[in-house]
Design an enzyme around this catalytic site. Structure first.
Site, PDB file in Angstrom:
ATOM      1  N   GLY A 105      25.925  21.266  13.638  1.00  0.00           N
ATOM      2  CA  GLY A 105      26.315  22.283  14.327  1.00  0.00           C
ATOM      3  C   GLY A 105      24.930  23.155  14.834  1.00  0.00           C
ATOM      4  O   GLY A 105      23.895  22.597  15.084  1.00  0.00           O
ATOM      5  N   GLU A 106      25.251  24.428  15.011  1.00  0.00           N
ATOM      6  CA  GLU A 106      24.006  25.324  15.692  1.00  0.00           C
ATOM      7  C   GLU A 106      23.208  25.977  14.482  1.00  0.00           C
ATOM      8  O   GLU A 106      21.954  25.698  14.660  1.00  0.00           O
ATOM      9  CB  GLU A 106      24.597  26.252  16.688  1.00  0.00           C
ATOM     10  CG  GLU A 106      23.498  27.200  17.269  1.00  0.00           C
ATOM     11  CD  GLU A 106      24.184  27.705  18.470  1.00  0.00           C
ATOM     12  OE1 GLU A 106      23.572  28.917  18.591  1.00  0.00           O
ATOM     13  OE2 GLU A 106      25.021  27.224  19.101  1.00  0.00           O
ATOM     14  N   ASP A 107      23.975  26.619  13.660  1.00  0.00           N
ATOM     15  CA  ASP A 107      23.157  27.736  12.678  1.00  0.00           C
ATOM     16  C   ASP A 107      21.990  26.703  11.996  1.00  0.00           C
ATOM     17  O   ASP A 107      20.739  27.214  11.767  1.00  0.00           O
ATOM     18  CB  ASP A 107      24.176  28.322  11.831  1.00  0.00           C
ATOM     19  CG  ASP A 107      23.152  29.474  10.972  1.00  0.00           C
ATOM     20  OD1 ASP A 107      22.566  30.418  11.583  1.00  0.00           O
ATOM     21  OD2 ASP A 107      23.285  29.024   9.934  1.00  0.00           O
TER      22      ASP A 107
ATOM     23  N   ASP B  23      29.664  29.445  14.232  1.00  0.00           N
ATOM     24  CA  ASP B  23      29.862  30.634  14.956  1.00  0.00           C
ATOM     25  C   ASP B  23      29.411  31.944  14.078  1.00  0.00           C
ATOM     26  O   ASP B  23      28.732  32.748  14.504  1.00  0.00           O
ATOM     27  CB  ASP B  23      31.342  30.735  15.320  1.00  0.00           C
ATOM     28  CG  ASP B  23      31.585  29.503  16.309  1.00  0.00           C
ATOM     29  OD1 ASP B  23      30.991  29.276  17.223  1.00  0.00           O
ATOM     30  OD2 ASP B  23      32.659  28.770  15.974  1.00  0.00           O
TER      31      ASP B  23
ATOM     32  N   TYR C 217      29.680  16.931   8.966  1.00  0.00           N
ATOM     33  CA  TYR C 217      30.935  17.138   9.339  1.00  0.00           C
ATOM     34  C   TYR C 217      31.591  15.834   8.722  1.00  0.00           C
ATOM     35  O   TYR C 217      30.846  14.918   8.315  1.00  0.00           O
ATOM     36  CB  TYR C 217      31.311  17.032  10.821  1.00  0.00           C
ATOM     37  CG  TYR C 217      30.486  18.190  11.653  1.00  0.00           C
ATOM     38  CD1 TYR C 217      31.232  19.475  11.543  1.00  0.00           C
ATOM     39  CD2 TYR C 217      29.512  18.317  12.594  1.00  0.00           C
ATOM     40  CE1 TYR C 217      30.720  20.783  11.776  1.00  0.00           C
ATOM     41  CE2 TYR C 217      29.175  19.573  13.177  1.00  0.00           C
ATOM     42  CZ  TYR C 217      29.906  20.471  12.982  1.00  0.00           C
ATOM     43  OH  TYR C 217      29.224  21.680  13.628  1.00  0.00           O
TER      44      TYR C 217
END
Length: 392
Positions: A284-286, A26, A206
Site C-alpha cells: 500500500g501507501e503508508d 488510508d 496483501y
C-alpha cells in the site's frame, strides 16, 4: 520545492475526512498527517473517520464506541452518516478530502456559507506516473460556483507535494540504530530473540502476495534469515508454512529460514520494526513511505487493481527508483518486485540478498533526494496559504 511560508499565515483549523478503504493505508496516511499538523504546526485538527475499529489497530488508544474523542491533540469524530455535520463554526480554514472520499453534502453546503470560504483540497493517492506533476495543484470549480477544489498529489519530484515525514524522523531513526541495545530490547518486546548471524526481514503484504514462493526461496538461502510477520497478515499462507494457526509467538525453522508471527503494532512501533530490519516487504501507501525513510532495501506490493492498472503505477515507480542503481542490482530488484506483485518472473531473493550493499548505498542517495523536496504537511499548508491569499 520551497517550503518557506514567508509572510503567509498558517490556517488555524484543518478538517480532514477519511474513509477506510485500503485496510490501513488510508487511515494510516491521514492519522500521520493529522498528528504532524498538530505537533509541528500548532494547527487545530478535526479528523472524521468512518471505521474506528481499523483505526484502533494502528492507534490502540482510539475508542471504537466514541462519536467524539481527542487523541494526541487531534479531535476525532466518527463519520457514520451525513446528519449533524453542518455547524458553521466547525467549518475549517482548510478542508481535506482524503483520496476522493467525497465530502458530505451537508458539510459542502456549510462551506459555501462560511466567510471567508475555506480552501478545499483533495489529497490524492501517491503515484510516480509522469502525468501527476502536471495535475498537482490544478483547480476544479464546483457546481455551486462559490467553491473550488484543488488536487494535491504526493510524489517523488519537485513538481508534486512531496512525501510525508516528520521533522525529526531521520534523527529518531539514526538515534535508535546508534543505541547499542535498542534493537535487541525492541525485539524482546515483540517476543523475538534474533541470532547474530540472521538477516532480519519484515513481511507486511496483501493476501494475494505469493508468500509461499518467497518463503521457499528464503529457506534455500545459504545465509540464515529471520522473517517477522505481523499477526493477521497473509494468515493462510503463514499458517500453511507453520503447520499451525498463525498466532503471535508461533515460529518455525525450515532450512535457513526462521519465521515468527509478531503482534500487530501501532505506527511508532512499526517504524521501529522497519528501522530494525535489514530488508522490509511493505504494502500500500503508508508502509511504502515509512520503508523509504527507514533507509534500507524494501520490496513494495502495490494495492491490486482491476485490469492490471496497478502494474503500470508500479512500473513508473520502479523506473524512478532504480535510476542510477548498478545494473545487476537493479535487475535483481526489478525481478523480485515483479514476482512479488504477481508478474511472471523468478523470485530473485538470493540475487537481491547478494546485492544488498549496492542497493543500500543507492537507497541512501534516494532518501536524500526526497528529503530535499520538503515534507508534504508543510507543503500542503503553504499551498493552502497561497490559495487563501488568492481568494482575498
Amino acid at each position: 520545492m520551497n517550503t518557506s511560508f514567508g509572510h503567509r499565515p498558517s490556517p488555524q483549523a484543518v478538517t480532514l475526512f477519511c474513509r477506510v478503504i485500503d485496510n490501513f493505508g488510508d487511515i494510516g496516511v491521514c492519522w500521520r498527517l493529522a498528528r504532524q499538523l498538530v505537533r509541528e504546526h500548532s494547527v487545530q485538527v478535526t479528523l472524521w473517520v468512518d471505521d474506528l475499529q481499523r483505526f484502533q489497530c494502528i492507534c490502540p488508544e482510539v475508542r471504537v464506541d466514541a462519536g467524539l474523542q481527542k487523541q494526541e491533540g487531534v479531535v476525532i469524530r466518527h463519520w457514520q452518516n451525513e446528519e449533524g455535520l453542518v455547524p458553521l463554526e466547525e467549518v475549517a480554514d482548510l478542508v481535506i478530502e482524503a483520496f476522493g472520499c467525497e465530502l458530505p453534502v451537508t458539510y459542502i453546503a456549510a462551506m459555501t456559507q462560511r466567510p471567508p470560504r475555506p480552501v478545499w483540497v483533495n489529497l490524492e493517492y501517491l503515484s510516480a506516473e509522469v502525468w501527476v506533476g502536471g495535475c498537482h495543484g490544478l483547480p476544479s470549480p464546483q457546481p455551486s460556483g462559490s467553491l473550488v477544489k484543488h488536487f494535491f498529489f504526493p510524489g517523488f519530484t519537485e513538481r508534486t507535494g512531496g512525501l510525508f515525514f516528520e521533522r525529526d524522523l531521520l534523527l529518531q531513526r539514526d538515534a535508535f540504530r546508534a543505541e547499542r541495545n535498542a534493537i535487541p530490547i525492541f525485539l524482546q518486546q515483540l517476543g523475538v530473540e534474533k541470532k547474530d548471524d540472521e538477516a532480519l526481514v519484515s513481511l507486511f503484504c496483501y493476501p494475494e502476495a505469493p508468500v509461499a514462493t518467497l518463503l521457499a526461496a528464503m529457506e534455500q538461502d545459504a545465509r540464515p534469515v529471520l522473517c517477522l510477520v505481523p499477526e493477521g497478515v497473509a494468515s493462510e499462507a503463514v499458517s500453511n508454512f507453520l503447520g499451525v494457526s498463525a498466532q503471535v509467538g508461533k515460529g518455525r525453522q525450515q532450512g535457513t529460514l526462521r519465521l515468527q508471527v509478531i503482534p500487530f503494532m501501532s505506527q511508532p512501533m512499526y517504524d521501529r520494526l522497519l528501522w530494525a530490519c535489514d530488508m522490509n516487504f511493505v504494502r500500500g501507501e503508508d508502509s511504502l513511505l515509512r520503508a523509504q525513510w527507514a533507509g534500507c532495501p524494501f520490496i513494495w506490493q502495490i494495492y491490486p487493481q482491476e485490469e492490471g492498472t496497478h502494474l503500470l503505477k508500479l512500473a513508473a515507480f520502479m523506473r524512478h527508483y532504480l535510476e542510477g542503481l548498478e545494473p545487476s542490482a537493479a535487475q535483481a530488484l526489478q525481478g523480485l518486485s515483479a514476482a512479488w506483485n504477481g508478474e511472471t518472473a523468478p523470485m530473485a531473493w538470493s540475487a537481491v540478498r547478494s546485492a544488498w550493499p549496492d542497493i543500500q548505498q543507492h537507497h541512501q542517495k534516494w532518501v536524500a533526494s526526497l528529503h530535499k523536496q520538503g515534507d508534504l504537511a508543510t507543503n500542503l499548508l503553504r499551498f493552502s496559504a497561497e490559495k487563501r491569499e488568492d481568494f482575498g
